[in-house]
Write a protein that holds these residues in place. Structure first.
Motif, PDB file in Angstrom:
ATOM      1  N   THR B 122     -34.550  20.188 130.254  1.00 29.90           N
ATOM      2  CA  THR B 122     -34.055  19.383 131.357  1.00 29.90           C
ATOM      3  C   THR B 122     -32.938  18.453 130.895  1.00 29.90           C
ATOM      4  O   THR B 122     -31.930  18.285 131.589  1.00 29.90           O
ATOM      5  CB  THR B 122     -35.208  18.567 131.969  1.00 29.90           C
ATOM      6  OG1 THR B 122     -36.340  19.418 132.065  1.00 29.90           O
ATOM      7  CG2 THR B 122     -34.844  18.080 133.344  1.00 29.90           C
ATOM      8  N   ALA B 125     -29.854  20.500 130.509  1.00 34.08           N
ATOM      9  CA  ALA B 125     -29.304  20.892 131.809  1.00 34.08           C
ATOM     10  C   ALA B 125     -28.599  19.716 132.467  1.00 34.08           C
ATOM     11  O   ALA B 125     -27.488  19.854 132.990  1.00 34.08           O
ATOM     12  CB  ALA B 125     -30.421  21.417 132.703  1.00 34.08           C
ATOM     13  N   ALA B 147     -25.446  23.601 134.428  1.00 33.98           N
ATOM     14  CA  ALA B 147     -26.786  23.126 134.107  1.00 33.98           C
ATOM     15  C   ALA B 147     -27.609  24.229 133.450  1.00 33.98           C
ATOM     16  O   ALA B 147     -28.305  24.000 132.463  1.00 33.98           O
ATOM     17  CB  ALA B 147     -27.478  22.640 135.375  1.00 33.98           C
ATOM     18  N   VAL B 148     -27.519  25.443 134.010  1.00 32.14           N
ATOM     19  CA  VAL B 148     -28.317  26.545 133.459  1.00 32.14           C
ATOM     20  C   VAL B 148     -27.879  26.849 132.027  1.00 32.14           C
ATOM     21  O   VAL B 148     -28.704  27.000 131.124  1.00 32.14           O
ATOM     22  CB  VAL B 148     -28.189  27.798 134.351  1.00 32.14           C
ATOM     23  CG1 VAL B 148     -28.836  28.992 133.690  1.00 32.14           C
ATOM     24  CG2 VAL B 148     -28.820  27.517 135.704  1.00 32.14           C
ATOM     25  N   GLY B 151     -29.061  24.080 129.764  1.00 33.12           N
ATOM     26  CA  GLY B 151     -30.507  24.128 129.548  1.00 33.12           C
ATOM     27  C   GLY B 151     -30.899  25.229 128.587  1.00 33.12           C
ATOM     28  O   GLY B 151     -31.663  24.993 127.648  1.00 33.12           O
ATOM     29  N   GLY B 272     -34.054  27.474 134.628  1.00 29.68           N
ATOM     30  CA  GLY B 272     -32.648  27.417 134.995  1.00 29.68           C
ATOM     31  C   GLY B 272     -32.432  27.742 136.465  1.00 29.68           C
ATOM     32  O   GLY B 272     -31.714  27.036 137.171  1.00 29.68           O
TER      33      GLY B 272
END
Lengths: 290, 357
Positions: B122, B125, B147-148, B151, B272
């Motif tokens: 987290t 991400a 973000a994915v 992460g 994700g």
């Protein structure tokens, strides 16, 4: 000789990360033997067992199982041929004895057809062989150490591999439970013709139960063969660095290793009539004849 | 010399009686697990239905059902099909994804604290998301992708750093906590460099919300759950065996290292997919597997049950967030943080009481 063994290792170099434990190790487990590996702490005996059970990949050399490289088999296929009782296992929270033993059937289960009557029969037999049938519905985390070890043994037996590797199976058990576990091993070896390989700490247990003994020191095999042929005072002193006397076990006739009394002022070592006089003073012998 | 009588072996004297008691216990356990899962499913359906009904514009259940078929008042159809249904589906699917991922992390780390929050996923991400907003301006899609990537990269880094003769659970968690702290420092620094609108956009994303999620998001996360979920469940038995220790699992024929890596990749991808549509909603992954395990009293971490529990938790949390302080709307991430924080305190208290922490 190696070619005739189901399990053997050639030219093994065994290492964790950078620290090499063993070099150029040659070892063969005679078929239908009860082989016991002994040696001082950190001599590489558990490492050897890990290599033989493909837990540790040798840096050099290879382990052969049934005529093929052990690394060439799929994981489940090895688990159908060779069972291992590791030094430590974690019982999942809230699992029953029967469920834990049933997990030993995993290598025999197909993805779709997971359960059969045969599996159930084998699980019951494994529990009966280790005397845990009465505990079947109990939670594993409620059991005593001795009971728990028998449950783990039952799980390995449920795997039904006639080749069985045991890493210090008697650790943490009291002497009666130690003998129970070893008796069971001897029985598997004698009646079902299992080939057993065990790492044991207790030299006297090793001498009594092993049909083939491998003595290791500093990652090398110092001696191997039948206990009564290889266990001498010189060998034990060489391997463990401890002066001992070797006398016949009054119960079985196998070599019995008695550490020399090194306390100041002790006079018994010079006792003229030697081994027989020493025997009654030894707890193990006394217990067995009682 | 005395000759000892042959000692009868203590275990093998009797013939094996059939362990019928064990079989009964076995099927009773299955029955209880099925009952608990059925109840979870029913509860999720009920909350799901309620979330379609309530709101500033309340719709009665018959009208909701009518609206679902496309009939009824136009306003009803608009609210049900265009607003509330996609939001509720997003909640359910994100909940499933987070619950399953949490179950995998906890199973792999053999620790109830294993979750994408604590393992650093987290943190990675959200740092990447903030960076995307600041560097590229950042549309919603770009932020999600950033973000994915962040992460998964963090999860990979944590795994590599924790790797030593296989992965040790506590190492995974300790390394994760360390990496997480570093990443949050980077993220906070980036925030101080942002101007106000960017900072607000980033902050809204970071708390995690289901507000305004439409069918596009539903389809995205549904594909994720539909593909990755069954793949994780197929690993379920291996994961259960690995909870007995790597050596034991290995001895039973589980390819431990492969399973670890595969499960970690799948769980990271699931997290994700969830984070991409909702932002980092905390604590679901942490709480769902443990709650499911305690309710169903399963042996080990129930991956499937964790998914069901995650769905129920998130759809409920979202409903609470919408209605608790209505007309003010709480982001769902704030609600789960309150629920999850209380849960975490309870868990630690309980572990401390039983002397395991």
């Amino acid at each position: 000789m190696p070619e005739t063994s189901r399990l053997w290792g050639e030219n093994l170099t065994l290492a964790y990360d950078q620290s090499v434990i063993s070099r150029d190790l040659e070892v063969a487990i005679p078929d239908n033997s009860f082989t016991v590996i002994v040696g001082p702490n950190a001599c590489g005996k558990s490492t050897l067992l890990r290599a033989l059970s493909r837990m540790l990949k040798p840096s050099e050399g290879a382990v052969h199982l049934d005529g093929r490289l052990i690394s060439s088999y799929p994981s489940k296929e090895v688990a159908r041929r060779l069972g291992l009782l590791p030094q430590s296992s974690i019982a999942p929270d809230g699992i029953t004895v029967a469920d834990l033993v049933a997990r030993g059937r995993y290598p025999h289960q197909k993805f779709l057809k997971q359960w059969s009557r045969a599996d159930e029969r084998i699980i019951n037999e494994a529990m009966a062989a280790t005397g845990v049938v009465d505990l079947a519905a109990r939670m594993v985390d409620e059991l005593s150490g001795g009971q728990r070890q028998r449950v783990w043994l039952a799980m390995v037996l449920a795997q039904q591999t006639p080749l069985l590797l045991l890493d210090e199976p008697t650790t943490y058990l009291d002497i009666a439970h130690q003998m129970d576990v070893l008796d069971l091993c001897a029985q598997l070896h004698g009646e079902r013709e299992y080939t057993l390989v065990a790492v044991l700490h207790d030299l006297n247990h090793a001498c009594r139960y092993a049909t083939h003994l491998i003595a290791m020191k500093d990652g090398r095999v110092v001696a191997e063969g039948e206990p009564h042929r290889i266990i001498t005072e010189e060998l034990v002193e060489q391997v463990f660095g401890l002066p001992v006397r070797v006398i016949p076990d009054p119960e079985t006739g196998a070599p019995l290793v008695v550490p020399a009394d090194r306390r100041p002022g002790s006079a018994r070592r010079g006792a003229p009539n030697g081994s027989a006089a020493a025997a009654p003073g030894i707890g193990l012998g006394a217990r067995q004849t009682a | 010399m005395t000759t000892a009588p042959p000692r009868p072996h203590p275990w093998t004297g009797s013939a094996p009686p059939p362990a019928r008691g064990a079989r009964l216990a076995f099927s009773a356990r299955r029955l209880r697990i099925a009952a608990v899962y059925g109840t979870l499913l029913a509860a999720t359906t009920a909350v799901f239905a309620v979330s379609l009904m309530v709101g500033d514009y309340a719709i009665a259940l018959p009208d909701v059902l009518l609206a679902l078929t496309g009939e009824g008042k136009r306003l009803d159809v608009f609210f049900v099909q265009g607003v509330r249904l996609p939001r509720a589906w997003t909640a359910v699917l994100v909940g499933v994804a987070l619950g399953i991922a949490g179950g995998v992390f906890q199973s792999l780390s053999r620790n109830p604290l294993g979750s994408p929050d604590i393992i650093g996923f987290t943190g990675g991400a959200s740092t990447a998301a903030v960076a995307t907003i600041l560097v590229f301006g950042g549309t919603m899609t770009q932020v999600s992708i950033g973000a994915v990537i962040g992460g998964i990269a963090t999860a990979g880094l944590v795994y590599l750093l924790a790797l030593k003769k296989g992965v040790q659970g506590y190492r995974l968690i300790l390394v994760g906590i360390g990496i997480n702290a570093l990443l949050l420092a980077v993220r906070d620094y980036l925030m101080t460099r942002a101007d106000l609108t960017e900072a607000v956009a980033a902050q809204v994303w970071m708390i995690g919300s289901l507000h305004g999620r439409g069918w596009g998001e539903v389809i995205a996360v549904a594909i994720g759950v539909g593909v990755l979920g069954p793949a994780v469940l197929a690993l379920g038995q291996r994961l259960r065996l690995m909870e007995m220790g790597d050596d034991t699992a290995h001895a039973l024929g589980v390819p431990v290292q492969t399973t670890q890596v595969t499960a970690l990749i799948l769980a990271s991808a699931l997290t994700g997919a969830a984070i991409a549509v909702s932002g980092p909603i905390g604590f679901i992954a942490l709480a769902a597997p443990q709650l499911a395990r305690r309710l169903a009293r399963t042996t080990g971490t129930p991956i499937f049950g964790a998914g069901l529990m995650g769905a129920l938790l998130l759809v409920t949390a979202d409903l609470v967030g919408q209605r608790a302080l209505a007309p003010a709307q709480l982001p769902v991430g704030a609600v789960t943080a309150v629920i999850g924080g209380s849960y975490l305190i309870w868990l630690l208290y309980r572990e401390w009481r039983t002397g395991r922490a």
